[in-house]
Motif scaffolding. Sequence first.
Motif, PDB file in Angstrom:
ATOM      1  N   ILE A 503       7.771  -3.051  -6.624  1.00  0.00           N
ATOM      2  CA  ILE A 503       6.836  -4.035  -6.083  1.00  0.00           C
ATOM      3  C   ILE A 503       6.052  -3.380  -4.961  1.00  0.00           C
ATOM      4  CG2 ILE A 503       6.620  -6.229  -4.850  1.00  0.00           C
ATOM      5  CD1 ILE A 503       9.154  -7.166  -6.282  1.00  0.00           C
ATOM      6  N   VAL A 504       4.725  -3.508  -5.020  1.00  0.00           N
ATOM      7  CA  VAL A 504       3.870  -2.980  -3.958  1.00  0.00           C
ATOM      8  C   VAL A 504       3.097  -4.148  -3.352  1.00  0.00           C
ATOM      9  CG1 VAL A 504       3.684  -0.678  -4.953  1.00  0.00           C
ATOM     10  CG2 VAL A 504       2.037  -2.416  -5.611  1.00  0.00           C
ATOM     11  N   GLY A 505       2.848  -4.061  -2.047  1.00  0.00           N
ATOM     12  CA  GLY A 505       2.206  -5.181  -1.373  1.00  0.00           C
ATOM     13  C   GLY A 505       3.106  -6.404  -1.422  1.00  0.00           C
ATOM     14  N   ASP A 506       2.507  -7.570  -1.441  1.00  0.00           N
ATOM     15  CA  ASP A 506       3.285  -8.804  -1.445  1.00  0.00           C
ATOM     16  C   ASP A 506       3.767  -9.186  -2.835  1.00  0.00           C
ATOM     17  OD1 ASP A 506       2.974  -9.130   1.274  1.00  0.00           O
ATOM     18  OD2 ASP A 506       1.122 -10.287   1.057  1.00  0.00           O
ATOM     19  N   SER A 507       2.940  -8.917  -3.858  1.00  0.00           N
ATOM     20  CA  SER A 507       3.272  -9.506  -5.165  1.00  0.00           C
ATOM     21  C   SER A 507       2.789  -8.688  -6.357  1.00  0.00           C
ATOM     22  CB  SER A 507       2.640 -10.910  -5.250  1.00  0.00           C
ATOM     23  OG  SER A 507       1.229 -10.827  -5.105  1.00  0.00           O
ATOM     24  N   HIS A 508       2.581  -7.377  -6.143  1.00  0.00           N
ATOM     25  CA  HIS A 508       2.027  -6.564  -7.225  1.00  0.00           C
ATOM     26  C   HIS A 508       3.074  -5.632  -7.826  1.00  0.00           C
ATOM     27  CE1 HIS A 508      -1.386  -8.265  -5.333  1.00  0.00           C
ATOM     28  NE2 HIS A 508      -1.435  -7.403  -4.330  1.00  0.00           N
ATOM     29  N   LEU A 509       2.889  -5.311  -9.085  1.00  0.00           N
ATOM     30  CA  LEU A 509       3.809  -4.427  -9.790  1.00  0.00           C
ATOM     31  C   LEU A 509       3.166  -3.070 -10.029  1.00  0.00           C
ATOM     32  CD1 LEU A 509       5.544  -6.319 -12.755  1.00  0.00           C
ATOM     33  CD2 LEU A 509       6.562  -5.550 -10.612  1.00  0.00           C
ATOM     34  N   LYS A 510       3.912  -2.004  -9.761  1.00  0.00           N
ATOM     35  CA  LYS A 510       3.487  -0.654 -10.124  1.00  0.00           C
ATOM     36  C   LYS A 510       4.501  -0.138 -11.119  1.00  0.00           C
ATOM     37  CE  LYS A 510       0.629   2.839  -9.167  1.00  0.00           C
ATOM     38  NZ  LYS A 510       0.080   3.166 -10.472  1.00  0.00           N
ATOM     39  N   LEU A 511       3.999   0.319 -12.277  1.00  0.00           N
ATOM     40  CA  LEU A 511       4.890   0.726 -13.361  1.00  0.00           C
ATOM     41  C   LEU A 511       4.401   2.026 -13.993  1.00  0.00           C
ATOM     42  CD1 LEU A 511       3.608  -2.406 -14.052  1.00  0.00           C
ATOM     43  CD2 LEU A 511       5.766  -2.554 -15.269  1.00  0.00           C
ATOM     44  N   ARG A 512       5.257   2.606 -14.815  1.00  0.00           N
ATOM     45  CA  ARG A 512       4.835   3.659 -15.748  1.00  0.00           C
ATOM     46  C   ARG A 512       5.367   3.256 -17.117  1.00  0.00           C
ATOM     47  NH1 ARG A 512       2.094   8.205 -15.466  1.00  0.00           N
ATOM     48  NH2 ARG A 512       2.329   9.718 -17.151  1.00  0.00           N
ATOM     49  N   LEU A 513       4.440   3.015 -18.052  1.00  0.00           N
ATOM     50  CA  LEU A 513       4.802   2.421 -19.338  1.00  0.00           C
ATOM     51  C   LEU A 513       4.832   3.444 -20.461  1.00  0.00           C
ATOM     52  CD1 LEU A 513       2.660  -0.863 -19.218  1.00  0.00           C
ATOM     53  CD2 LEU A 513       5.046  -0.528 -18.528  1.00  0.00           C
ATOM     54  N   THR A 514       5.707   3.172 -21.418  1.00  0.00           N
ATOM     55  CA  THR A 514       5.781   3.988 -22.626  1.00  0.00           C
ATOM     56  C   THR A 514       6.155   3.097 -23.798  1.00  0.00           C
ATOM     57  OG1 THR A 514       6.738   5.988 -23.602  1.00  0.00           O
ATOM     58  CG2 THR A 514       8.228   4.590 -22.311  1.00  0.00           C
ATOM     59  N   GLN A 515       5.871   3.592 -24.997  1.00  0.00           N
ATOM     60  CA  GLN A 515       6.327   2.919 -26.221  1.00  0.00           C
ATOM     61  C   GLN A 515       7.332   3.762 -26.972  1.00  0.00           C
ATOM     62  OE1 GLN A 515       2.275   2.168 -27.743  1.00  0.00           O
ATOM     63  NE2 GLN A 515       2.899   0.072 -28.189  1.00  0.00           N
ATOM     64  N   ASP A 516       7.092   5.070 -26.933  1.00  0.00           N
ATOM     65  CA  ASP A 516       7.909   5.964 -27.761  1.00  0.00           C
ATOM     66  C   ASP A 516       8.795   6.902 -26.957  1.00  0.00           C
ATOM     67  OD1 ASP A 516       6.069   7.673 -26.648  1.00  0.00           O
ATOM     68  OD2 ASP A 516       4.986   8.087 -28.518  1.00  0.00           O
ATOM     69  N   GLY A 517       8.720   6.819 -25.628  1.00  0.00           N
ATOM     70  CA  GLY A 517       9.530   7.700 -24.800  1.00  0.00           C
ATOM     71  C   GLY A 517       8.885   9.044 -24.526  1.00  0.00           C
ATOM     72  N   PHE A 518       7.779   9.340 -25.202  1.00  0.00           N
ATOM     73  CA  PHE A 518       7.096  10.630 -25.013  1.00  0.00           C
ATOM     74  C   PHE A 518       5.770  10.460 -24.266  1.00  0.00           C
ATOM     75  CE2 PHE A 518       9.680  11.144 -28.847  1.00  0.00           C
ATOM     76  CZ  PHE A 518      10.459  12.235 -28.469  1.00  0.00           C
ATOM     77  N   HIS A 519       4.951   9.514 -24.741  1.00  0.00           N
ATOM     78  CA  HIS A 519       3.654   9.275 -24.109  1.00  0.00           C
ATOM     79  C   HIS A 519       3.813   8.136 -23.096  1.00  0.00           C
ATOM     80  CE1 HIS A 519       2.808  10.939 -28.126  1.00  0.00           C
ATOM     81  NE2 HIS A 519       1.821  11.576 -27.517  1.00  0.00           N
ATOM     82  N   SER A 520       3.402   8.383 -21.850  1.00  0.00           N
ATOM     83  CA  SER A 520       3.515   7.337 -20.824  1.00  0.00           C
ATOM     84  C   SER A 520       2.248   7.301 -19.978  1.00  0.00           C
ATOM     85  CB  SER A 520       4.738   7.581 -19.934  1.00  0.00           C
ATOM     86  OG  SER A 520       4.623   8.819 -19.258  1.00  0.00           O
TER      87      SER A 520
END
Length: 568
Positions: A503-520
């Motif tokens: 969580i960054v700031g008051d209510s925001h999400l910071k993520l790193r997304l993937t579908q296959d485990g290789f490309h993110s």
Amino acid sequence: MEKRWVYSEEAPAEVVERLAESLKISPTLASILCQRGICTFEEAKSFFRPSLSDLHDPFLMKGMDKAIDRLNEALHKSEKILVYGDYDVDGTTSVALMYGFLRHYTHQIDFYIPDRYKEGYGVSQQGIDWAAENNFKLIISLDCGIKSADKVASAKEKGIDFIICDHHLPDDDVPDAVAVLDPKQVDCPYPYKELSGCGVGFKLAQAFCIQNDIDQEEAFKMLDLLVVSIAADIVPITGENRILAHFGLRHLNGPQPMRPGLEALKELAAINYEMDITSIVFGFAPRINAAGRMGDAKNSVRMLLAQTKDEAFKMAAIINESNKERRTKDSNITKEALQMIEEDDFLKSASSTVLFKETWHKGVIGIVASRCIEKYYRPTIILTQSNGMASGSARSVHGFNVHDAIESCADLLEQFGGHMYAAGLTLPVENVQAFRERFEEVVASTITAEQKIPQIQIDGKIELKQITRNFYNIIRQMEPFGPGNMGPVFESECVYDTGSVRIVGDSHLKLRLTQDGFHSIDAIGFGLSDYYSVISKGIPFDVCYTVEENIYRGVISLQLRIKDIRIK
């Protein structure tokens, strides 16, 4: 707040395939172009390579020849010309464009912006009287005038001619002006109907150049003002508007020096990156509008016309103070309005919002209505007291015609006007409660369940691995984005966080997304921190988003700006 995911209609597969092959792009991007009516190589060429040579002949607009003849006559006779405009962004940029253009050809010229509170919208009798007292013989009205038949008649009696440059829908009673320039006139053959008021003024300047053998570049120099009006007035960025916006943004982004007034605004808005439609809407427009909301709209015109940096920054500082005052009132009144809803059991579950408080500032009630809709998604009217009457602004939700709903209550009103999504109204204070009840009845009986849920338009489903620099570069070439040509929204299914969610700031999400485990890929979700506990467990979800560039410590990378999440 729950959101509906609505999917754009897919174009025929053979058309998409043919376009993808001819442009050497992915079928996903070809499909998005087809959804926007770009289905052939030639159409795509014009879309990706806008050209000023593709602008329509201004003399196709009904009345243009008469307008130019009368303008030339005024210049030849050294008659005094008054440039008259509305107090919003479209009006003030229109006045700055026309005055700034014509002052190269005459010194017998001035401009007039009506006082928002004393004179109201459009051409005022006070303005006509002032023009007569100061011996003006020609008024050029911009972003207003099409609904002012009585005022134009009054001016005519005083020996003043009118050229009207407007883009609003005409009434049956079209003013008896020397020339009425409005592409929305039923019998106007002009091919593009969605110009802003400033856009109509630009066409007059362009026609003046053509008729008088002046290089059209003199009119094109004004495109920086025109793109501000296009962005702020939320007109479709299609056809001719897209060409004008493209070259207007090119003006704003150099390499030539920026207009001092816009440079001052850019600095005050802390815009230190390449400008686009969004940065105009959120950086320039509120400040320009604030001058008319909280003080004198003429200050906006003076800033836009300033020829030195010192003069421009002096006016911009005044406007910025007006904007700070506007933001304070906007914030305080919004808090009050939301509290009124939350403390009223009926209002919390109603199909509409109608709130009245006699001390609220009239200049921000439209903004407050929009803010209320962000939390309570339904047609909303905010009223205050002005000149002994209840006066207000209405805002609507997607698909619901708030103007029609207000019209159903017409017997309770003094006057009203507007369009499907925004309207203004005035009524006796003693009618407010009856109006609130009637408006709620009308809305409750006509609004659909779907209209009560905000929607996200999704252009296509893709896999995260399709998001490459080349993919993004092609999306960038679809700019400028805006109504009619929104930035593409994609959906990716069964994604999960790689373990970096926070969580960054008051209510925001910071993520790193993937579908296959290789490309993110990195992603940011503003106001979506409620999903943290689920996503941090590695649970897969569907996501819809736009693709953007992120610059952090000098490093440029692609990231997703998440619009919504659906847990699987």
